[in-house]
Design an enzyme around this catalytic site. Structure first.
Site, short mmCIF file in Angstrom:
data_model
loop_
_atom_site.label_atom_id
_atom_site.label_comp_id
_atom_site.label_asym_id
_atom_site.label_seq_id
_atom_site.Cartn_x
_atom_site.Cartn_y
_atom_site.Cartn_z
N THR A 104 0.86 -1.19 0.00
CA THR A 104 0.00 0.00 0.00
C THR A 104 0.89 1.23 0.00
OG1 THR A 104 -1.68 -1.09 1.32
CG2 THR A 104 -1.65 1.31 1.43
N GLY A 123 -9.10 -4.43 2.76
CA GLY A 123 -7.95 -4.58 3.65
C GLY A 123 -7.95 -3.51 4.73
N GLY A 183 1.06 -3.89 4.09
CA GLY A 183 1.25 -5.31 4.37
C GLY A 183 -0.07 -6.06 4.27
N LEU A 184 -0.12 -7.19 4.89
CA LEU A 184 -1.31 -8.03 4.80
C LEU A 184 -2.44 -7.46 5.68
CD1 LEU A 184 -2.58 -10.60 3.65
CD2 LEU A 184 -1.79 -11.80 5.69
N1 GLY Z 1 -2.62 -3.47 3.10
C1 GLY Z 1 -3.53 -3.48 2.05
C2 GLY Z 1 -4.38 -4.62 1.95
O1 GLY Z 1 -4.19 -5.64 2.61
O2 GLY Z 1 -5.31 -4.57 1.18
#
Ligand code: GLY
Length: 315
Positions: free
Chosen positions: A150, A180, A202-203
């Site tokens: 991001t 997200g 990140g995740l």
């Molecule tokens: N950090 C962005 C997403 O997981 O969508």
């Protein structure tokens, strides 16, 4: 004093443009929007705006948020499509008292009615990458998901006001409607002009378990330096997540305080861009270090050349 910090090497050109604004006493809000638009507009960045990789149906669904650290106004969009600059839509929404976080069709319709530029965000290159991945998944049943890059930007202007913004096309091959951390206050971003601001990459599924952006601002408010706040929030949470959830995805956080002092922490190799009144604009690399610390080094020309070659490599 003025300052800006932004996630990933991809943000650097936007930081250079925004730096000119901040030096000319422009508002941190214009600086954040300018920096993020530059990333959204560049077709070779695969995780933000135009050129972003699509969801499993081949649609580029984007998330973005904008926060004003002076008033706490927040605007956000999630799953918006066919709009050139989601960050500008999020910024405009931050002025709405109600309905300031829009999703899906409601977000896209708002942007169209408000006159924001309409654009097909799926480039031929991104379409090819999507088609290739569909074939790979069909052939080998592999997990399509990975970490995510991001763009997040925190800025401080010469009026000592602060703002933060994020923009993302989300996980490649995500399910329709998946959102997200990027548009979620406290997880993807947070800012308070009297303390400082933070943003995440990140995740998203794991970042939102820890509300790490808010946590970093809270820790800075208790007197920790931006670097100490990032280290404590990120590595402490990673440890708790591994213990209780069993694993932790990739995540990286940036922070800037009201004095223009910055910090970062990450559990993977992570690049970022910084410029302040006291410090030339530069790209750095961060890696997790020993004892819950972060090792930060200047980026090398070799790394930059390899990056340029990688993002433009034939599909
Ligand atoms: N950090 C962005 C997403 O997981 O969508």
């Amino acid at each position: 004093m003025w300052g800006m910090i932004a996630t990933w090497r991809m943000a650097h050109d936007g930081v250079l443009a925004a730096k000119e604004l901040l030096e000319g006493q422009a508002s941190c809000k214009d600086a954040v929007e300018t920096a993020i638009k530059a990333v959204e507009d560049y077709p070779f960045y695969k995780s933000v705006g135009y050129g972003g990789l699509p969801n499993e149906r081949g649609i580029v669904e984007m998330d973005a948020a904008f926060m004003d650290g002076e008033t706490f106004k927040i605007g956000a969009v999630a799953g918006i499509t066919d709009v050139a600059n989601p960050i500008s839509v999020a910024r405009q929404l931050s002025d709405e008292k109600f309905n300031s976080f829009r999703v899906g069709q409601g977000a896209t319709e708002y942007a169209m009615l408000a006159g924001f530029e309409r654009k097909n965000m799926l480039t031929d290159r991104a379409k090819k990458i999507w088609e290739k991945r569909l074939a790979e998944i069909a052939a080998s049943n592999l997990d399509p998901y990975d970490g995510h890059d991001t763009v997040g930007v925190v800025a401080l202007d010469t009026q000592q006001q602060m703002a933060v913004g994020t923009s993302s096309s989300g996980l490649f091959m995500k399910k329709q409607g998946r959102v997200g951390d990027s548009p979620l206050s406290g997880s993807g971003f947070y800012v308070d002009s009297t303390i400082g601001g933070a943003a995440a990459t990140g995740l998203g599924e794991d970042l939102m378990k820890g509300c790490l952006s808010y946590e970093i601002v809270r820790l800075m408010g208790e007197g920790l330096s931006p670097q100490a706040a990032c280290d404590r929030a990120v590595y402490g949470f990673e440890e708790r997540l591994r213990k209780r959830y069993g694993k932790a995805g990739a995540f990286s956080l940036i922070a800037l305080d009201k004095n223009g002092v910055w910090g970062v922490a990450t559990n993977v190799e992570f690049t970022f861009s910084v410029a302040t009144a006291d410090q030339e604009a530069a790209i750095y690399m961060a890696n997790p270090g020993p004892d819950q610390t972060t090792v930060i080094t200047p980026i090398t020309q070799e790394w930059l050349d390899a990056y340029e070659a990688r993002i433009k490599a034939p599909v």
